[in-house]
Design a protein around this motif. Sequence first.
Motif, short mmCIF file in Angstrom:
data_model
loop_
_atom_site.label_atom_id
_atom_site.label_comp_id
_atom_site.label_asym_id
_atom_site.label_seq_id
_atom_site.Cartn_x
_atom_site.Cartn_y
_atom_site.Cartn_z
N THR A 132 0.83 -1.22 0.00
CA THR A 132 0.00 0.00 0.00
C THR A 132 0.86 1.26 0.00
O THR A 132 0.50 2.26 -0.62
N TRP A 183 -7.40 3.33 -6.40
CA TRP A 183 -6.44 2.43 -5.75
C TRP A 183 -5.66 3.16 -4.67
O TRP A 183 -5.45 2.64 -3.59
N ARG A 184 -5.22 4.39 -5.00
CA ARG A 184 -4.42 5.15 -4.03
C ARG A 184 -5.25 5.51 -2.80
O ARG A 184 -4.76 5.46 -1.67
N ALA A 219 -5.64 2.36 -0.81
CA ALA A 219 -4.36 2.02 -0.21
C ALA A 219 -4.08 2.89 1.01
O ALA A 219 -3.55 2.42 2.03
N HIS A 240 -3.51 1.45 4.64
CA HIS A 240 -2.20 1.75 5.22
C HIS A 240 -2.33 2.43 6.57
O HIS A 240 -1.66 2.06 7.54
#
Length: 207
Positions: free
Chosen positions: A138, A152-153, A156, A160
């Motif tokens: 991540t 996705w970011r 993540a 995270h």
Amino acid sequence: MSLRADPRPAAAEVRRFGPAQRWIHRTTAALMGVCVATAACLYVPQLAELVGRRALVVTLHVWAGLALPVPALAGLASRAFRADLGRLNRFGPHDRTWLRAALHRDKRHASRPAGKFNAGQKIYTAWVAGAALVMLGTGLMMWLTHLTPLFWRTSATFVHDWLALTLGIVLAGHIGMALADPEARRGMRTGRVSTEWANREHPLWRP
């Protein structure tokens, strides 16, 4: 399998860890400490104001995280370390007995059999190793922004951040348990433990 083990020879001490295992543990602990400390400075406003230099803190955090698997990967060259990984990766009937006793807070040592590593240590190691890999994955998604889509970011970042908090709590528990057991700390510091402690805490272990 029998949960009773024959007594060890009457020696004052036995060797628990060699130089490779101890240095891998120390280096990994140092890198993890940098990750936790820099993460705290990035997410706690009071610490961020106190430390400042956010760009430097981010750089330290990223490179410490990337380096985190390196000590264990380098340690694969050590036969003793590979043997310990094999022990940590095996979960037997005596480990289930240990867990049942631990969950029922049974303090009788005869009912908590363990080899070189007890069931709690095996579960902790597996969880931390898995969490570290997820954190690495991540973290890379958050760092290499041009390689992943925004969704996705965002996902993540969520994983995270929350896994980092959970990992911090688990690490605090690990440190607390280590502080409560001076003999276990001595084993990691010097590589040797007393025979009495080994017989009591790890009766199925044969050095």
